[in-house]
Design a protein around this motif. Sequence first.
Motif, PDB file in Angstrom:
ATOM      1  N   TYR A 149       0.812  -1.213   0.000  1.00 39.30           N
ATOM      2  CA  TYR A 149       0.000   0.000   0.000  1.00 39.30           C
ATOM      3  C   TYR A 149       0.847   1.265   0.000  1.00 39.30           C
ATOM      4  O   TYR A 149       1.908   1.321   0.630  1.00 39.30           O
ATOM      5  N   VAL A 150       0.343   2.259  -0.685  1.00 37.96           N
ATOM      6  CA  VAL A 150       0.813   3.630  -0.536  1.00 37.96           C
ATOM      7  C   VAL A 150       0.130   4.217   0.690  1.00 37.96           C
ATOM      8  O   VAL A 150      -1.083   4.061   0.869  1.00 37.96           O
ATOM      9  N   ILE A 151       0.916   4.863   1.529  1.00 39.35           N
ATOM     10  CA  ILE A 151       0.368   5.552   2.694  1.00 39.35           C
ATOM     11  C   ILE A 151       0.556   7.041   2.489  1.00 39.35           C
ATOM     12  O   ILE A 151       1.658   7.494   2.130  1.00 39.35           O
ATOM     13  N   GLY A 152      -0.487   7.794   2.717  1.00 30.24           N
ATOM     14  CA  GLY A 152      -0.414   9.230   2.496  1.00 30.24           C
ATOM     15  C   GLY A 152      -0.939  10.027   3.663  1.00 30.24           C
ATOM     16  O   GLY A 152      -1.719   9.529   4.483  1.00 30.24           O
ATOM     17  N   TRP A 153      -0.489  11.256   3.706  1.00 24.75           N
ATOM     18  CA  TRP A 153      -0.991  12.232   4.669  1.00 24.75           C
ATOM     19  C   TRP A 153      -1.772  13.304   3.909  1.00 24.75           C
ATOM     20  O   TRP A 153      -1.307  13.799   2.874  1.00 24.75           O
ATOM     21  N   PHE A 154      -2.918  13.639   4.459  1.00 23.42           N
ATOM     22  CA  PHE A 154      -3.802  14.638   3.882  1.00 23.42           C
ATOM     23  C   PHE A 154      -4.220  15.592   4.990  1.00 23.42           C
ATOM     24  O   PHE A 154      -4.108  15.262   6.175  1.00 23.42           O
TER      25      PHE A 154
END
Length: 127
Positions: free
Chosen positions: A32-37
């Motif tokens: 998985y790609v993990i992102g911050w928003f």
Amino acid sequence: QVQLVESGGGLVQPGGSLRLACATSGFTFDDYVIGWFRQVPGKEREAISCISSTNGPYYIDSVKGRFAISRDGAQTTVYLQMNSLKSEDTADYYCAAGVDFADVQALCLSPAGMDHWGRGTAVTVSS
């Protein structure tokens, strides 16, 4: 059960630093790609930075040189080190996970493509 739990938010003065953590469980972390928003009330959710296990991180221009994303596979946790914080960084910060199809930037810029979301942590930058 998939879980993403953010921590590390709080009140900080302009120019200060915070480190956010996104603890994950319930899925294969390296797939998985993990992102911050982040999101300010009344505005759309904005991508900040995303990272995968195979490709370099992506950052939006406004945080380049100030924020650094990293991932710890052993702890299945992603961190966002935020330095030189500004008042305009004030927002609710969320982490999210999306299946890694190799284009980290594209996924980061399309939050609807993220499969799982945390509940968020609030960051306030104020003197």
